[in-house]
Design a protein around this motif. Structure first.
Motif, PDB file in Angstrom:
ATOM      1  N   PHE A  74       0.807  -1.225   0.000  1.00 38.03           N
ATOM      2  CA  PHE A  74       0.000   0.000   0.000  1.00 38.03           C
ATOM      3  C   PHE A  74       0.839   1.272   0.000  1.00 38.03           C
ATOM      4  O   PHE A  74       1.841   1.363   0.715  1.00 38.03           O
ATOM      5  CB  PHE A  74      -0.920   0.029   1.229  1.00 38.03           C
ATOM      6  CG  PHE A  74      -2.065  -0.939   1.159  1.00 38.03           C
ATOM      7  CD1 PHE A  74      -3.159  -0.679   0.352  1.00 38.03           C
ATOM      8  CD2 PHE A  74      -2.038  -2.125   1.877  1.00 38.03           C
ATOM      9  CE1 PHE A  74      -4.220  -1.577   0.274  1.00 38.03           C
ATOM     10  CE2 PHE A  74      -3.086  -3.036   1.805  1.00 38.03           C
ATOM     11  CZ  PHE A  74      -4.183  -2.756   1.004  1.00 38.03           C
ATOM     12  N   LEU A  75       0.403   2.249  -0.769  1.00 36.75           N
ATOM     13  CA  LEU A  75       0.987   3.589  -0.733  1.00 36.75           C
ATOM     14  C   LEU A  75       0.525   4.255   0.565  1.00 36.75           C
ATOM     15  O   LEU A  75       1.259   4.990   1.218  1.00 36.75           O
ATOM     16  CB  LEU A  75       0.469   4.379  -1.956  1.00 36.75           C
ATOM     17  CG  LEU A  75       0.791   5.849  -2.091  1.00 36.75           C
ATOM     18  CD1 LEU A  75       2.285   6.062  -2.247  1.00 36.75           C
ATOM     19  CD2 LEU A  75       0.073   6.453  -3.289  1.00 36.75           C
ATOM     20  N   GLU A  76      -0.713   4.006   0.920  1.00 35.77           N
ATOM     21  CA  GLU A  76      -1.273   4.445   2.199  1.00 35.77           C
ATOM     22  C   GLU A  76      -2.437   3.539   2.517  1.00 35.77           C
ATOM     23  O   GLU A  76      -3.055   2.972   1.626  1.00 35.77           O
ATOM     24  CB  GLU A  76      -1.716   5.921   2.140  1.00 35.77           C
ATOM     25  CG  GLU A  76      -2.802   6.263   1.117  1.00 35.77           C
ATOM     26  CD  GLU A  76      -4.214   5.901   1.551  1.00 35.77           C
ATOM     27  OE1 GLU A  76      -4.525   5.986   2.740  1.00 35.77           O
ATOM     28  OE2 GLU A  76      -5.012   5.497   0.685  1.00 35.77           O
ATOM     29  N   TRP A  77      -2.704   3.351   3.804  1.00 37.50           N
ATOM     30  CA  TRP A  77      -3.893   2.615   4.223  1.00 37.50           C
ATOM     31  C   TRP A  77      -4.385   3.215   5.525  1.00 37.50           C
ATOM     32  O   TRP A  77      -3.632   3.901   6.231  1.00 37.50           O
ATOM     33  CB  TRP A  77      -3.620   1.111   4.394  1.00 37.50           C
ATOM     34  CG  TRP A  77      -2.598   0.788   5.435  1.00 37.50           C
ATOM     35  CD1 TRP A  77      -1.264   0.592   5.226  1.00 37.50           C
ATOM     36  CD2 TRP A  77      -2.809   0.674   6.848  1.00 37.50           C
ATOM     37  NE1 TRP A  77      -0.628   0.356   6.415  1.00 37.50           N
ATOM     38  CE2 TRP A  77      -1.556   0.396   7.431  1.00 37.50           C
ATOM     39  CE3 TRP A  77      -3.922   0.772   7.679  1.00 37.50           C
ATOM     40  CZ2 TRP A  77      -1.382   0.228   8.809  1.00 37.50           C
ATOM     41  CZ3 TRP A  77      -3.765   0.597   9.050  1.00 37.50           C
ATOM     42  CH2 TRP A  77      -2.504   0.328   9.602  1.00 37.50           C
ATOM     43  N   LEU A  89      -3.351   0.846  -3.311  1.00 36.56           N
ATOM     44  CA  LEU A  89      -2.269  -0.081  -3.666  1.00 36.56           C
ATOM     45  C   LEU A  89      -1.274   0.606  -4.611  1.00 36.56           C
ATOM     46  O   LEU A  89      -1.688   1.320  -5.534  1.00 36.56           O
ATOM     47  CB  LEU A  89      -2.848  -1.322  -4.356  1.00 36.56           C
ATOM     48  CG  LEU A  89      -3.679  -2.250  -3.458  1.00 36.56           C
ATOM     49  CD1 LEU A  89      -4.606  -3.129  -4.295  1.00 36.56           C
ATOM     50  CD2 LEU A  89      -2.767  -3.119  -2.591  1.00 36.56           C
ATOM     51  N   HIS A  90       0.023   0.362  -4.401  1.00 36.96           N
ATOM     52  CA  HIS A  90       1.043   0.896  -5.323  1.00 36.96           C
ATOM     53  C   HIS A  90       0.721   0.467  -6.760  1.00 36.96           C
ATOM     54  O   HIS A  90       0.881   1.237  -7.703  1.00 36.96           O
ATOM     55  CB  HIS A  90       2.431   0.340  -4.979  1.00 36.96           C
ATOM     56  CG  HIS A  90       3.020   0.921  -3.725  1.00 36.96           C
ATOM     57  ND1 HIS A  90       3.409   2.242  -3.646  1.00 36.96           N
ATOM     58  CD2 HIS A  90       3.298   0.375  -2.524  1.00 36.96           C
ATOM     59  CE1 HIS A  90       3.899   2.474  -2.437  1.00 36.96           C
ATOM     60  NE2 HIS A  90       3.834   1.364  -1.737  1.00 36.96           N
ATOM     61  N   SER A  91       0.250  -0.766  -6.898  1.00 36.06           N
ATOM     62  CA  SER A  91      -0.009  -1.316  -8.239  1.00 36.06           C
ATOM     63  C   SER A  91      -1.084  -0.507  -8.982  1.00 36.06           C
ATOM     64  O   SER A  91      -1.072  -0.431 -10.209  1.00 36.06           O
ATOM     65  CB  SER A  91      -0.447  -2.773  -8.130  1.00 36.06           C
ATOM     66  OG  SER A  91      -1.588  -2.874  -7.306  1.00 36.06           O
ATOM     67  N   GLU A  92      -1.985   0.134  -8.217  1.00 33.41           N
ATOM     68  CA  GLU A  92      -3.065   0.901  -8.839  1.00 33.41           C
ATOM     69  C   GLU A  92      -2.514   2.183  -9.490  1.00 33.41           C
ATOM     70  O   GLU A  92      -2.870   2.536 -10.609  1.00 33.41           O
ATOM     71  CB  GLU A  92      -4.117   1.229  -7.768  1.00 33.41           C
ATOM     72  CG  GLU A  92      -5.366   1.925  -8.261  1.00 33.41           C
ATOM     73  CD  GLU A  92      -6.182   1.121  -9.259  1.00 33.41           C
ATOM     74  OE1 GLU A  92      -5.850  -0.056  -9.511  1.00 33.41           O
ATOM     75  OE2 GLU A  92      -7.136   1.688  -9.810  1.00 33.41           O
ATOM     76  N   ILE A  93      -1.620   2.856  -8.783  1.00 30.23           N
ATOM     77  CA  ILE A  93      -1.010   4.095  -9.304  1.00 30.23           C
ATOM     78  C   ILE A  93      -0.150   3.755 -10.526  1.00 30.23           C
ATOM     79  O   ILE A  93      -0.177   4.448 -11.541  1.00 30.23           O
ATOM     80  CB  ILE A  93      -0.098   4.756  -8.227  1.00 30.23           C
ATOM     81  CG1 ILE A  93      -0.836   4.910  -6.905  1.00 30.23           C
ATOM     82  CG2 ILE A  93       0.473   6.090  -8.710  1.00 30.23           C
ATOM     83  CD1 ILE A  93      -2.088   5.704  -6.997  1.00 30.23           C
TER      84      ILE A  93
END
Ligand code: 5GP
Length: 204
Positions: A74-77, A89-93
Motif C-alpha cells: 500500500f501507498l497508504e492505508w 495499492l502501489h499497483s493501482e497508481i
C-alpha cells in the motif's frame, strides 16, 4: 519513477462522507481533456448496493487486506472505521501512470494528506466542505444505504475531518453543486497544465 510520462499527476479529493465529493469526482472523470483515471481503492468492508469489485473498490477479506499491509503493497492505508480498512495499492497508481493518465482519488482526509506528503509536487489536494454538519446528516439519511448507527459514526467522524481542511491546497465549499463542479474543474485543469518536477520523496 525514472521517466517522465504524459499524465503522471495525482489529484486528491477528500471530505467527510456525504459532502458530495463522489459526485464531483465522477463529473471530473467525464471530462476527457483532464485525462483522469479513478484510483480504485482496496477495502475490507462489504459491497453496498450495486458496487462492483474492481470498479468501485477491490473488495478484500480482512485477512487478505492485512496480508497486503504486511507485504507493504500500500501507498497508504487507514482503518477508517473499526475493522473497515481502506487503502491505495502501489499497483493501482502504476497501472494508471502506465496508461499515461492522471490519477484521481476519492479518499479519506488522512489518506489524502499522506499522498500529498509523499508526492508534494505532483499532488493537488482538495478538501470538499459541506455547508454544515446538519446538512451532512440530511444527505446521509437521504442516501439511506446504511443503518442509523453507521450514519452516526460517519457524522461523529465528520467533525474531526473538518478540522483538517486548512492542511489541503484548496477548500471548495459545496453549497451549490454547480459552483463546486466549476471550481473543481478549474483547479484540476490548472494543476495538470503545470510541468512535473520530480518530488523529493521519489528520489532513489
Ligand atoms: P465508503 O465506505 O463510504 O465507501 O468510504 C468510507 C471512507 O473511506 C470515505 O471517506 C472514503 O473516502 C475513504 N476511503 C476510500 N478509499 C480510501 C483509501 O484508499 N484510503 C483511505 N485512506 N481512505 C479511503
Amino acid at each position: 519513477m525514472t521517466k517522465e510520462k504524459k499524465g503522471g499527476k495525482l489529484i486528491v479529493f477528500s471530505a467527510p462522507s456525504g459532502s458530495g465529493k463522489t459526485t464531483i469526482v465522477r463529473h471530473l472523470l467525464r471530462n476527457d481533456d483532464l485525462n483522469l483515471e479513478f484510483s480504485v481503492s482496496a477495502t475490507s468492508r462489504s459491497p453496498r448496493g450495486k458496487e462492483v469489485h474492481g470498479k468501485d473498490y477491490y473488495f478484500l477479506s480482512l485477512h487478505d487486506f492485512k496480508h497486503k499491509m504486511k507485504n507493504e503493497e500500500f501507498l497508504e492505508w487507514e482503518e477508517v472505521y473499526r475493522d473497515n480498512f481502506y487503502g491505495t495499492l502501489h499497483s493501482e497508481i502504476e497501472r494508471i501512470w502506465a496508461m499515461g493518465k492522471n490519477v484521481i482519488f476519492d479518499i479519506d482526509v488522512v489518506g489524502g494528506l499522506r499522498i500529498k506528503k509523499k508526492y508534494p509536487e505532483r499532488t493537488l489536494a482538495v478538501f470538499i466542505k459541506p455547508p454544515s454538519v446538519e446538512e451532512l446528516k440530511i444527505r446521509l439519511k437521504k442516501r439511506s444505504t446504511e443503518s442509523e448507527e453507521k450514519i452516526n459514526m460517519r457524522i461523529a467522524k465528520a467533525s474531526v475531518e473538518m478540522a483538517t481542511a486548512p492542511r489541503f491546497d484548496f477548500i471548495i465549499l459545496n453549497d451549490t453543486l454547480e459552483h463546486a463542479l466549476e471550481e473543481a474543474e478549474r483547479l484540476v485543469a490548472e494543476h495538470i497544465a503545470k510541468p512535473i518536477f520530480k518530488d523529493v520523496s521519489e528520489e532513489e
